[in-house]
Design a protein around this motif. Structure first.
Motif, mmCIF file in Angstrom:
data_model
loop_
_atom_site.group_PDB
_atom_site.id
_atom_site.type_symbol
_atom_site.label_atom_id
_atom_site.label_comp_id
_atom_site.label_asym_id
_atom_site.label_seq_id
_atom_site.Cartn_x
_atom_site.Cartn_y
_atom_site.Cartn_z
ATOM 1 N N VAL A 103 10.160 -10.251 -2.635
ATOM 2 C CA VAL A 103 10.356 -9.618 -1.332
ATOM 3 C C VAL A 103 9.834 -8.191 -1.390
ATOM 4 C CG1 VAL A 103 12.715 -8.851 -1.880
ATOM 5 C CG2 VAL A 103 12.031 -9.139 0.509
ATOM 6 N N ARG A 104 9.188 -7.786 -0.315
ATOM 7 C CA ARG A 104 8.666 -6.415 -0.226
ATOM 8 C C ARG A 104 8.639 -6.011 1.239
ATOM 9 N NH1 ARG A 104 3.565 -7.034 -2.322
ATOM 10 N NH2 ARG A 104 2.847 -7.732 -0.279
ATOM 11 N N LEU A 105 9.158 -4.843 1.524
ATOM 12 C CA LEU A 105 9.042 -4.295 2.866
ATOM 13 C C LEU A 105 7.765 -3.476 2.964
ATOM 14 C CD1 LEU A 105 12.722 -3.230 3.586
ATOM 15 C CD2 LEU A 105 11.522 -5.265 4.384
ATOM 16 N N ARG A 149 0.665 -1.832 1.739
ATOM 17 C CA ARG A 149 1.021 -3.214 1.409
ATOM 18 C C ARG A 149 1.770 -3.845 2.584
ATOM 19 N NH1 ARG A 149 -0.185 -5.009 -4.268
ATOM 20 N NH2 ARG A 149 -0.059 -3.137 -5.548
ATOM 21 N N ALA A 150 1.490 -5.115 2.817
ATOM 22 C CA ALA A 150 2.157 -5.850 3.893
ATOM 23 C C ALA A 150 3.566 -6.264 3.472
ATOM 24 C CB ALA A 150 1.351 -7.089 4.254
ATOM 25 N N THR A 151 4.414 -6.442 4.452
ATOM 26 C CA THR A 151 5.724 -7.047 4.220
ATOM 27 C C THR A 151 5.538 -8.438 3.639
ATOM 28 O OG1 THR A 151 6.816 -5.834 6.000
ATOM 29 C CG2 THR A 151 7.769 -7.961 5.409
ATOM 30 N N TYR A 152 6.478 -8.835 2.777
ATOM 31 C CA TYR A 152 6.437 -10.185 2.217
ATOM 32 C C TYR A 152 7.859 -10.600 1.890
ATOM 33 C CZ TYR A 152 5.141 -14.147 -0.771
ATOM 34 O OH TYR A 152 4.996 -15.397 -1.309
ATOM 35 N N SER A 153 8.226 -11.810 2.282
ATOM 36 C CA SER A 153 9.546 -12.322 1.929
ATOM 37 C C SER A 153 9.540 -13.838 1.891
ATOM 38 C CB SER A 153 10.621 -11.861 2.914
ATOM 39 O OG SER A 153 11.871 -12.439 2.567
ATOM 40 N N GLU A 154 10.119 -14.381 0.837
ATOM 41 C CA GLU A 154 10.326 -15.819 0.730
ATOM 42 C C GLU A 154 11.664 -16.242 1.314
ATOM 43 O OE1 GLU A 154 8.088 -16.789 -3.444
ATOM 44 O OE2 GLU A 154 10.092 -15.949 -3.526
ATOM 45 N N TRP A 173 0.889 -11.866 -1.420
ATOM 46 C CA TRP A 173 1.792 -11.071 -2.248
ATOM 47 C C TRP A 173 1.114 -9.783 -2.714
ATOM 48 C CZ3 TRP A 173 6.354 -9.595 -2.950
ATOM 49 C CH2 TRP A 173 6.802 -9.024 -4.138
ATOM 50 N N ILE A 174 -0.170 -9.827 -3.018
ATOM 51 C CA ILE A 174 -0.896 -8.579 -3.306
ATOM 52 C C ILE A 174 -0.768 -7.669 -2.088
ATOM 53 C CG2 ILE A 174 -3.175 -7.562 -3.694
ATOM 54 C CD1 ILE A 174 -3.836 -10.121 -5.330
ATOM 55 N N GLY A 175 -1.054 -8.206 -0.930
ATOM 56 C CA GLY A 175 -0.689 -7.557 0.324
ATOM 57 C C GLY A 175 -1.443 -6.319 0.728
ATOM 58 N N THR A 176 -2.558 -6.023 0.066
ATOM 59 C CA THR A 176 -3.337 -4.855 0.461
ATOM 60 C C THR A 176 -4.260 -5.209 1.627
ATOM 61 O OG1 THR A 176 -5.143 -5.363 -1.064
ATOM 62 C CG2 THR A 176 -3.331 -3.992 -1.911
ATOM 63 N N TRP A 219 -2.230 -7.053 10.292
ATOM 64 C CA TRP A 219 -2.057 -6.242 9.079
ATOM 65 C C TRP A 219 -3.328 -5.476 8.735
ATOM 66 C CZ3 TRP A 219 2.463 -4.967 7.599
ATOM 67 C CH2 TRP A 219 3.540 -5.832 7.677
ATOM 68 N N ILE A 220 -4.443 -6.151 8.830
ATOM 69 C CA ILE A 220 -5.727 -5.513 8.478
ATOM 70 C C ILE A 220 -5.983 -4.292 9.370
ATOM 71 C CG2 ILE A 220 -8.234 -5.856 8.521
ATOM 72 C CD1 ILE A 220 -7.636 -8.822 7.720
ATOM 73 N N ALA A 221 -5.574 -4.395 10.628
ATOM 74 C CA ALA A 221 -5.798 -3.298 11.575
ATOM 75 C C ALA A 221 -4.898 -2.097 11.317
ATOM 76 C CB ALA A 221 -5.606 -3.789 13.007
ATOM 77 N N THR A 222 -3.752 -2.326 10.653
ATOM 78 C CA THR A 222 -2.777 -1.239 10.525
ATOM 79 C C THR A 222 -2.627 -0.689 9.100
ATOM 80 O OG1 THR A 222 -1.004 -2.887 10.277
ATOM 81 C CG2 THR A 222 -1.414 -2.038 12.481
ATOM 82 N N LEU A 223 -2.946 -1.483 8.097
ATOM 83 C CA LEU A 223 -2.784 -1.009 6.726
ATOM 84 C C LEU A 223 -3.897 -0.036 6.326
ATOM 85 C CD1 LEU A 223 -1.864 -4.306 4.819
ATOM 86 C CD2 LEU A 223 -0.350 -2.367 5.254
ATOM 87 N N LYS A 224 -3.547 0.938 5.534
ATOM 88 C CA LYS A 224 -4.555 1.808 4.927
ATOM 89 C C LYS A 224 -5.175 1.100 3.738
ATOM 90 C CE LYS A 224 -2.053 6.086 6.076
ATOM 91 N NZ LYS A 224 -1.385 7.272 5.514
#
Length: 297
Positions: free
Chosen positions: A26-28, A33-38, A235-238, A289-294
């Motif tokens: 889990v990652r906020l 990095r994108a949020t991720y949760s199982e 999960w890498i989430g970049t 996500w692609i539009a908002t992540l650095k």
């Protein structure tokens, strides 16, 4: 959707007890990095669920964390919060926690612990093992722990806690797994290494994973197993890993890589199901996500 632990059980032939909802990935979201949760379906920042995750995963008081896991086991707190609490205890890597975890594992295996209705307390074995493994990691070092876990892969004598721990080891673990994947003599072993790689958030694996998703046959794995590559990129989430996944999906769609009817499930195509997994895991579609992540540094 098949849970990560379910896929791990099917793809890695785990010999130890693996839970339906075990050790937690889990990652906020942050800026890169994108949020991720199982544990959640479409976890979003600002929601009550996200606030709970943030609160539990920031705790450092073991008494509070053990109490929450005990409350979940007794049915007086949500089960997911108990899993989060145990995951946080594993992250803290304190020797005293390993002793407590080992004692609870023993009681569960001896049938001395009861869970809430419909819940098997054995589902806590792997989260508790992760606490023990993280303490052993501190003592032995990452290189020794990595070698120990990887030595067990061909025989399948490892579990979700080992995979979770491996994903948190430094020192080129992703590079090692990619090399092992390439050298593996059969598709079953390749799927095991790919699934283990999906527990690492090291961006170095991004091009490798995208290539597998574009052409699983060329990589030597069955097309259905390519969901592991997709999940790994999430999960890498970049920004770069999600761009790579979006591009790989486009290439695969154009080539008809996943068009076979046998890959469909519950009336949906492979790519439709995989799209649903993106939303379920991260709460948003790839382009959002692609539009908002650095960009990753």
């Amino acid at each position: 959707m098949m849970s990560r632990s379910g896929a791990l059980m099917a793809g890695l032939a785990i010999a130890t007890a693996a839970p339906v909802s075990g050790q937690v990935q889990v990652r906020l979201a942050d800026s890169v990095r994108a949020t991720y949760s199982e544990l959640h379906d479409g976890l979003k920042m600002g929601s009550a669920s996200a606030d709970t995750v943030a609160r539990i995963m920031s705790l450092s008081n073991p008494t509070v964390l053990w109490r929450r896991s005990g409350q979940a086991l007794a049915g007086s707190a949500p089960w997911n919060e108990g899993l989060l609490a145990l995951t946080r205890l594993a992250e803290l890597q304190k020797a005293a926690y390993a002793d407590s975890a080992a004692q609870l594992m023993h009681r569960i295996m001896e049938g001395e612990v009861k869970g809430p209705p419909g819940i098997d307390p054995g589902d806590l074995i792997e989260p508790l093992r992760a606490i023990v493994l993280q303490v052993e990691r501190v003592k032995a070092g990452d290189a020794t722990m990595r070698a120990r876990i990887l030595d067990a892969v061909p025989s399948g004598k490892y579990g979700l806690a080992d995979a979770w721990t491996l994903g948190r080891l430094g020192g080129g673990t992703s590079d090692t797994l990619m090399a092992l994947f390439r050298a593996a003599p059969d598709e079953n072993l390749k799927v095991r290494y790919l699934t283990l790689l999906s527990f690492s958030d090291d961006p170095v694996a991004t091009p490798f994973l995208a290539a597998i998703y574009e052409s699983p046959d060329s990589a030597g794995i069955p097309p259905r197993a390519a969901t592991r590559a997709s999940d790994a990129l999430l999960w890498i989430g970049t920004k770069q890993s999600l761009e790579a996944l979006a591009d790989a999906r486009g290439v695969a769609r154009q080539r008809g890589v996943y068009d076979a009817a046998t890959l469909s499930r519950d009336g949906y195509t492979f790519l439709e199901n995989d799209s649903s997994a993106v939303i379920s895991r991260t709460g948003r579609w790839l382009t959002d996500w692609i539009a908002t992540l650095k960009a990753w540094p």
